[in-house]
Design an enzyme around this catalytic site. Structure first.
Site, short mmCIF file in Angstrom:
data_model
loop_
_atom_site.label_atom_id
_atom_site.label_comp_id
_atom_site.label_asym_id
_atom_site.label_seq_id
_atom_site.Cartn_x
_atom_site.Cartn_y
_atom_site.Cartn_z
N ASP A 137 -37.04 -9.46 -20.34
CA ASP A 137 -36.47 -8.95 -19.10
C ASP A 137 -37.62 -8.32 -18.29
OD1 ASP A 137 -34.53 -7.79 -17.24
OD2 ASP A 137 -35.00 -5.90 -18.26
N ASP A 148 -33.61 -4.19 -21.99
CA ASP A 148 -33.27 -2.77 -22.05
C ASP A 148 -31.93 -2.44 -21.42
OD1 ASP A 148 -34.13 -1.18 -19.09
OD2 ASP A 148 -34.40 -3.31 -19.37
N ASP A 162 -28.67 -7.22 -20.09
CA ASP A 162 -29.42 -8.00 -21.09
C ASP A 162 -28.63 -8.20 -22.38
OD1 ASP A 162 -31.73 -8.13 -19.46
OD2 ASP A 162 -32.27 -6.10 -20.08
#
Length: 636
Positions: free
Chosen positions: A333, A532, A536
């Site tokens: 990410d 995080d 996600d």
């Protein structure tokens, strides 16, 4: 015998180590009594050694037989030891009773060593628990009152004196201090914290007194989450261990069947005596038992988990330690993972006749009344300058903010918004703004007295270690590094170029990330995802290995992921991959050694070259060696 049973029950309440030590002492006394000719005393002491050392194994073995209708290694060892004792009494060769007791002792020592390997992970939990405080000083009607951590509620205000542990996560309401966060985040230098900053449970306060407000339940604190993750790591069994345990039950039945045939057929087929036949059958039960094979995996993986925990890498179970060794592609990410997730002023371009400080002062005077993250970044950048808050402030959400400063009209915002209050844009500022936007930065225009005085570029900063961490992963042979983000294409490609990823997918929703992980798994089989945020979580769950950021990570991400980086240090991913590969290598070595040694002992027994004591030492010795081999992973 009743006395021995009570004694064994007492030891069972303590530890496997105590049982092994007491069994060894009784065995030694029995052996001395036998050699001194005190047969009656020897026959009293040696059964006590059997019961003390074998009580727990016999109990577990019988429970497995009765409840699950399965044979296991524990019961095989007890049968072999009792068979040796029975044969010794029958032939009046009492040293065979000692041989059986030696088998019980070495088996008990093996169990104690395996328990020791598991307890090494327990120590990481105990060390984490030592960082917690049972009580906090809560303000009640202006007075500090000691309250249990479990009784704290959202919004409670607590006082932390100099030198005390922070009792739970909170936000600073009053005070300034330096906090030692090394135990939680791995930062070696104490960090300065002031009003508005978040502090974590288990960190050590410095010289300043702090007043905190609790902004999340104490059970959701970073430290409590870490403890829960470590505890969970010990309860889940990896696939390889599940296979070995299923194999054990079938293997045990085969060994018992072959042992019965060996105890019956040789007198008819090979003209062996019954004593020799039974003796060889007992040795076969001992040397063919898969103790070393059973110990080949879990002590190794638990040692690897403990090693990772010491380095700030929390594996939720041994399966993920195995999986990460096979990873061929890793998806990251962007925001909060490859970047810090915090906006910062990265460049100021003033118009002709103005300074960067003048531009920043005007912007801060207005943005000090704003709660927008961009405003917070501008105020943070201007904290060392001399400015006062603007008056007559009016915010236009999503566009900008206006007001009066030093008796002049000022405004800050997008180009279209500022264009409403000025006559023209200086061409050099337009060109600079275009270049900054092409580089993926957010541009804020600043105007004063109907004149554009400069532009401010704001961006989410790349983590300093991100490029180095990705380079390390490529050096380890990871075939593909991918970035997945919901941000725009321009910003995504700018960050990707800075850190060195191979592929970029931007403007993604959570379901798009999930779909891409599935696509990558078809291509690369084993894929890791690092993230995080809540968005996600689906991708983290789908990935072969989900890796969450311990500090920046949301609760959902932490619960979904398989591995947590406690201090958000991306370079720890390469450490985790190397640890996984090393664990996989040690497991393969242990399994190969265990199978080879079992086959060697079986062959030697059929050749008549193995006595019961030698079979015991060989079998249990190989188990001890396998366990010690697994403990190598405790070293960094």
């Amino acid at each position: 015998m009743l006395h021995s049973l009570r004694l064994s029950q007492l030891v069972a309440k303590n530890s496997e180590t105590s049982a092994a030590i007491l069994c060894g002492c009784l065995l030694l006394l029995g052996w001395i009594a036998l050699h001194l000719g005190w047969l009656g005393l020897a026959l009293l002491i040696l059964p006590a050694a059997y019961v003390v050392g074998g009580y727990e194994s016999a109990r577990e073995g019988l429970a497995t037989l009765i409840q699950e209708k399965e044979l296991d290694v524990d019961l095989l060892m007890i049968v072999a030891a009792l068979g040796a004792a029975g044969l010794g009494l029958w032939r009046q060769e009492y040293y065979l009773i000692v041989d059986g007791a030696v088998l019980i002792l070495i088996f008990a020592i093996s169990g104690a060593l395996e328990k020791y390997a598991m307890q090494r992970t327990d120590r990481s939990i105990r060390s984490l628990m030592s960082l917690t405080s049972d009580t906090a000083q809560v303000l009640r009607q202006g007075k500090a009152v000691s309250v249990s951590i479990d009784q704290l509620a959202l919004g409670d205000q607590i006082v932390v004196r100099p030198g005390e542990l922070i009792p739970t996560d909170g936000l600073i309401l009053e005070g300034l201090s330096t906090l030692n966060q090394s135990a939680i985040t791995g930062e070696s230098i104490p960090i300065e914290k002031t009003v508005g900053d978040e502090v974590f449970a288990g960190t050590l306060n410095g010289n300043g007194a702090l007043k905190l407000t609790i902004h999340q339940p104490p059970e959701s604190s970073l430290l409590r989450r870490v403890i829960r993750l470590v505890e969970q790591a010990q309860t889940e069994i990896p696939p390889s261990q599940q296979f070995i345990e299923r194999f054990e039950h079938g293997y045990a039945r085969v060994i018992v069947g072959v042992g019965l045939l060996l105890a019956v057929l040789p007198p008819f087929l090979l003209q062996w005596s019954w004593e020799t036949t039974i003796y060889r059958a007992l040795i076969f039960l001992v040397v063919a038992s898969p103790c070393a094979l059973m110990a080949a995996i879990m002590p190794t993986l638990l040692s690897g988990i403990a090693n990772g925990a010491r380095q700030g890498i929390l594996f939720k179970n041994g399966a993920q330690l195995e999986q990460i060794s096979k990873v061929r592609a890793i998806a990251f990410d962007k925001t909060g993972t490859l970047t810090t997730g915090q906006l910062q002023v990265c460049q100021i371009v003033p118009a002709v006749g103005f300074s960067t400080s003048a531009v920043l002062q005007v912007a801060a005077a207005l943005e000090s009344s704003s709660e927008h993250p961009i405003g917070a970044a501008i105020v943070q950048a201007a904290q060392d300058l001399d400015w006062s808050r603007a008056t007559e402030v009016q915010a236009y959400p999503g566009r900008g903010i206006t007001g009066s400063w030093q008796q002049q009209a000022v405004c800050v915002g997008t180009a279209n918004f500022v264009n409403q209050f000025i006559t023209d844009f200086p061409i050099e500022l337009v060109q600079s703004a275009d270049l900054l936007e092409q580089d993926g930065k957010t541009v804020v225009w600043v105007a004063q007295a109907q004149q554009a005085i400069g532009v401010i570029a704001i961006a989410d900063q790349v983590r300093p270690e991100a490029a180095r961490a990705i380079a390390q992963l490529k050096k380890l042979g990871i075939e593909q590094i991918i970035m997945l983000t919901g941000d725009n294409q321009r910003t995504a490609h700018s960050i990707a170029q800075a850190v060195g990823v191979d592929q970029v997918y931007a403007e993604l929703l959570p379901e798009h990330k999930l779909r891409l992980i599935r696509h990558l798994q078809k291509q690369y089989k084993t894929v890791a995802m690092v993230g995080d945020g809540i968005n996600d979580a689906p991708a983290l769950a789908q990935a072969s290995v989900g890796i969450a950021m311990g500090i920046a990570g949301s609760d959902v991400a932490l619960e979904t992921a398989d591995i947590v980086l406690v201090s958000d240090r991306l370079e720890k991913i390469a450490v985790a991959v190397k640890l996984g590969r090393r664990s996989h290598q040690v497991v393969k070595q242990n399994i190969g050694f265990a199978i080879g040694f079992i086959m060697l002992l079986i062959a030697a027994n059929f050749a008549g070259n193995v006595t019961l004591p030698l079979g015991v030492v060989g079998h249990e010795g190989s188990t001890v060696l396998v366990i010690l081999s697994g403990l190598r992973l405790l070293r960094n």
